[in-house]
Design an enzyme around this catalytic site. Sequence first.
Site, PDB file in Angstrom:
ATOM      1  N   LYS A 249      37.542  36.239  41.858  1.00  0.00           N
ATOM      2  CA  LYS A 249      37.263  36.803  40.539  1.00  0.00           C
ATOM      3  C   LYS A 249      37.901  37.743  39.922  1.00  0.00           C
ATOM      4  O   LYS A 249      38.128  37.994  38.828  1.00  0.00           O
ATOM      5  CB  LYS A 249      35.836  36.893  40.547  1.00  0.00           C
ATOM      6  CG  LYS A 249      35.070  38.013  41.305  1.00  0.00           C
ATOM      7  CD  LYS A 249      33.887  38.147  41.351  1.00  0.00           C
ATOM      8  CE  LYS A 249      33.225  38.967  42.035  1.00  0.00           C
ATOM      9  NZ  LYS A 249      31.694  39.481  42.301  1.00  0.00           N
ATOM     10  N   TYR A 250      38.440  38.704  41.023  1.00  0.00           N
ATOM     11  CA  TYR A 250      38.831  40.152  40.400  1.00  0.00           C
ATOM     12  C   TYR A 250      40.200  39.552  40.024  1.00  0.00           C
ATOM     13  O   TYR A 250      40.977  40.061  39.022  1.00  0.00           O
ATOM     14  CB  TYR A 250      39.086  41.034  41.534  1.00  0.00           C
ATOM     15  CG  TYR A 250      37.607  41.459  42.124  1.00  0.00           C
ATOM     16  CD1 TYR A 250      36.940  42.700  41.344  1.00  0.00           C
ATOM     17  CD2 TYR A 250      37.072  40.811  43.051  1.00  0.00           C
ATOM     18  CE1 TYR A 250      35.757  43.188  41.611  1.00  0.00           C
ATOM     19  CE2 TYR A 250      35.677  41.374  43.489  1.00  0.00           C
ATOM     20  CZ  TYR A 250      35.148  42.312  42.790  1.00  0.00           C
ATOM     21  OH  TYR A 250      33.879  43.081  43.108  1.00  0.00           O
ATOM     22  N   TYR A 251      41.106  38.863  40.746  1.00  0.00           N
ATOM     23  CA  TYR A 251      42.329  38.614  40.292  1.00  0.00           C
ATOM     24  C   TYR A 251      42.557  37.695  39.137  1.00  0.00           C
ATOM     25  O   TYR A 251      43.444  37.742  38.327  1.00  0.00           O
ATOM     26  CB  TYR A 251      43.125  37.791  41.634  1.00  0.00           C
ATOM     27  CG  TYR A 251      43.615  38.730  42.560  1.00  0.00           C
ATOM     28  CD1 TYR A 251      44.777  39.558  42.464  1.00  0.00           C
ATOM     29  CD2 TYR A 251      42.576  38.881  43.631  1.00  0.00           C
ATOM     30  CE1 TYR A 251      45.335  40.232  43.488  1.00  0.00           C
ATOM     31  CE2 TYR A 251      42.831  39.828  44.659  1.00  0.00           C
ATOM     32  CZ  TYR A 251      44.450  40.333  44.619  1.00  0.00           C
ATOM     33  OH  TYR A 251      44.665  41.613  45.525  1.00  0.00           O
TER      34      TYR A 251
END
Length: 253
Positions: A249-251
């Site tokens: 989700k961060y990437y």
Amino acid sequence: MTISSFQKQLATQITEFLSTKTVSDSSRQAYAYDLKQFANLISGQIDATSLKVYENQLKDWKPSVQKRKRSAVNQFLRYLYQKGDLSEFLTLSEIARVSTQEEELERLELLALYEGQEGPGKLACLFILELGLLPSEFLELDWADIDLAFGIVTVAKGSTKRVLRLDGALNQSLLMIKNENSQGLLLGKPFTRQWLYKQIQTYVTACGLPGVTAQILRQQFILRQIEKGTGAFELARLLGLKSPVTLEKYYKT
């Protein structure tokens, strides 16, 4: 009024509005940027229809940015109405307050955490922010795990160990307390996670960041590493994760 003359008039009104704001240079630049963009998207006149078109354009921005832009434009509209340049009071609707993943993953300015008073709260915040440690991992740190000469920390988790690099600010904080307690646990004795959470909350509040939690600090470590170009597998290793799946989700953000 032609579109060209309207745009020139709007530019003049924005300059006049900005001259009334008693704010920092950075805030003034933010106002100017948002209002210039507003002016470029408004053609002909300011009315309910043109504002609706502008609001539709805002949907492409993340909620936190939308909120800032709406605030700047609404202040400008109020200024124009009070001056008599608008015959009716117009305003943009407020964005609904929804906690979205995108907002939660926004990069925060946390410089104040480096400038506060020394103590367990500050030390915990820096270890989580700079090294991505879990609160439980911080509590278990032993001085034997810390090598200030080489600037590294060894964190044991189960049967695995990971070696993390200390930065200058964290190294300095550790040097300041090493003479007082250089053996055994980093904090001198065992403490509970509840105690540590209270220390963190007290410290971040004193720094003017009351909404910051240990979880947010760990998220900020992740975002900082991604900004540096750290790959998902390496970041998973730094965090002590078995796989990078939870980091997707961060990437994507």
